[in-house]
Write an enzyme that holds these catalytic residues in place. Sequence first.
Site, mmCIF file in Angstrom:
data_model
loop_
_atom_site.group_PDB
_atom_site.id
_atom_site.type_symbol
_atom_site.label_atom_id
_atom_site.label_comp_id
_atom_site.label_asym_id
_atom_site.label_seq_id
_atom_site.Cartn_x
_atom_site.Cartn_y
_atom_site.Cartn_z
ATOM 1 N N ASN A 152 0.877 -1.174 0.000
ATOM 2 C CA ASN A 152 0.000 0.000 0.000
ATOM 3 C C ASN A 152 0.912 1.219 0.000
ATOM 4 O O ASN A 152 1.477 1.570 1.028
ATOM 5 C CB ASN A 152 -0.887 -0.036 1.256
ATOM 6 C CG ASN A 152 -1.692 1.248 1.438
ATOM 7 O OD1 ASN A 152 -1.796 2.061 0.525
ATOM 8 N ND2 ASN A 152 -2.272 1.414 2.625
ATOM 9 N N LYS A 163 0.155 4.250 -0.304
ATOM 10 C CA LYS A 163 -0.475 5.470 0.251
ATOM 11 C C LYS A 163 -0.199 6.653 -0.685
ATOM 12 O O LYS A 163 -0.154 6.456 -1.893
ATOM 13 C CB LYS A 163 0.022 5.712 1.684
ATOM 14 C CG LYS A 163 -0.102 4.440 2.542
ATOM 15 C CD LYS A 163 0.069 4.659 3.998
ATOM 16 C CE LYS A 163 -0.124 3.341 4.732
ATOM 17 N NZ LYS A 163 -0.055 3.463 6.173
ATOM 18 N N HIS A 205 -9.575 1.529 4.597
ATOM 19 C CA HIS A 205 -8.323 1.678 5.335
ATOM 20 C C HIS A 205 -8.541 2.625 6.522
ATOM 21 O O HIS A 205 -9.293 3.591 6.414
ATOM 22 C CB HIS A 205 -7.218 2.220 4.416
ATOM 23 C CG HIS A 205 -5.869 2.156 5.045
ATOM 24 N ND1 HIS A 205 -5.451 3.097 5.956
ATOM 25 C CD2 HIS A 205 -4.867 1.252 4.937
ATOM 26 C CE1 HIS A 205 -4.236 2.757 6.380
ATOM 27 N NE2 HIS A 205 -3.860 1.651 5.773
ATOM 28 N N GLU A 249 -6.855 4.941 7.712
ATOM 29 C CA GLU A 249 -6.584 6.360 7.437
ATOM 30 C C GLU A 249 -7.784 7.021 6.772
ATOM 31 O O GLU A 249 -8.062 8.197 7.005
ATOM 32 C CB GLU A 249 -5.309 6.493 6.579
ATOM 33 C CG GLU A 249 -4.063 6.238 7.415
ATOM 34 C CD GLU A 249 -2.877 5.679 6.646
ATOM 35 O OE1 GLU A 249 -2.866 5.711 5.410
ATOM 36 O OE2 GLU A 249 -1.945 5.186 7.321
ATOM 37 N N GLU A 273 -5.698 -4.785 10.441
ATOM 38 C CA GLU A 273 -4.640 -3.814 10.685
ATOM 39 C C GLU A 273 -4.909 -3.050 11.980
ATOM 40 O O GLU A 273 -5.684 -2.077 11.975
ATOM 41 C CB GLU A 273 -4.574 -2.807 9.535
ATOM 42 C CG GLU A 273 -4.275 -3.420 8.191
ATOM 43 C CD GLU A 273 -3.640 -2.406 7.236
ATOM 44 O OE1 GLU A 273 -2.530 -2.655 6.783
ATOM 45 O OE2 GLU A 273 -4.254 -1.353 6.993
ATOM 46 N N GLY A 285 2.349 2.296 10.704
ATOM 47 C CA GLY A 285 3.319 3.376 10.546
ATOM 48 C C GLY A 285 4.028 3.759 11.839
ATOM 49 O O GLY A 285 4.692 4.788 11.904
ATOM 50 N N SER A 293 3.180 -2.157 10.283
ATOM 51 C CA SER A 293 4.634 -2.247 10.495
ATOM 52 C C SER A 293 5.230 -3.612 10.132
ATOM 53 O O SER A 293 6.142 -4.091 10.797
ATOM 54 C CB SER A 293 4.998 -1.852 11.934
ATOM 55 O OG SER A 293 4.625 -0.506 12.183
HETATM 56 P P1 PGA Z 1 2.667 0.281 7.598
HETATM 57 O O1 PGA Z 1 1.218 0.515 6.955
HETATM 58 O O2 PGA Z 1 3.182 -1.014 7.032
HETATM 59 O O3 PGA Z 1 3.497 1.464 7.142
HETATM 60 O O4 PGA Z 1 2.499 0.225 9.070
HETATM 61 C C1 PGA Z 1 0.334 -0.541 6.752
HETATM 62 C C2 PGA Z 1 -0.953 -0.023 6.158
HETATM 63 O O5 PGA Z 1 -1.381 1.087 6.523
HETATM 64 O O6 PGA Z 1 -1.578 -0.684 5.305
#
Ligand code: PGA
Length: 250
Positions: A9, A11, A94, A96, A166, A172, A212
């Site tokens: 992903n 982003k 997601h 976010e 997640e 992140g 992560s």
């Molecule tokens: P990350 O993000 O691996 O940077 O923690 C995962 C995601 O948001 O899908």
Amino acid sequence: MRKKVIAGNWKMNMLPNEAIDFITEFAPLVKDTKHEVILCVPYTDLFYALLHAQGTNIKIGAQNMHWEEKGAYTGEISAQMLKSIGVEYVIIGHSERRQYFAETDETVNKKIKSALANNLKPIVCVGETLEQREQGVTEKIITTQVEKALEGISAESLAQIIIAYEPIWAIGTGKTATKEDANDTIKQIRKKIAEIYGQNEAERVIIQYGGSVKSSNAKELFEMSDIDGGLVGGASLKPEEFSKIVKFDE
Ligand code: PGA
């Protein structure tokens, strides 16, 4: 046996020239993997990514979509539009988007239905906040999200859906859920799916872990009984690093 599906992903990262360079370097590194590899890229990279992924085993996905087919929705992109250029997957719900863009369980459900109607495969994200985990309500939060996301969706369509667990506090932040915690929560998701659709369907559905994931922890996570691969953010921006995640078992 379920296959492992590893999705990146990106982003809001990567310009088209960076996307092309990434795929040029990444494709040969993962060409022999038995796992499914997906890159979910920004809208502006989709066309370039699709072009450069042609003839490789890399599938391309988007990161969001609108549930209506067309109309007066300035700035939005529909499932039909994504499908028309050859996109195969789309991330829906997601955290976010839930957090910053008013995505709700209801809009997630509408988007999943529209994606399926257009033969796009949804990667549906669910996850709890740190506060919810500390309050001990993770199972309730997650199973409710799953139930609402899948409302009105047939068992046949379920086979087209990937779920990504997640935990929001792990995204992140560099903090990964322990492999046991991630596996337990994914088992709870599978149990909920068994209640709705039956045991066979629950055994078949792909459920990823995200938050992560990196090359140093991918193996221990992806080898757990119920974790069918990962949705990878930050670590999917570097071809070499992401290829190691895809090849976690080599
Ligand atoms: P990350 O993000 O691996 O940077 O923690 C995962 C995601 O948001 O899908």
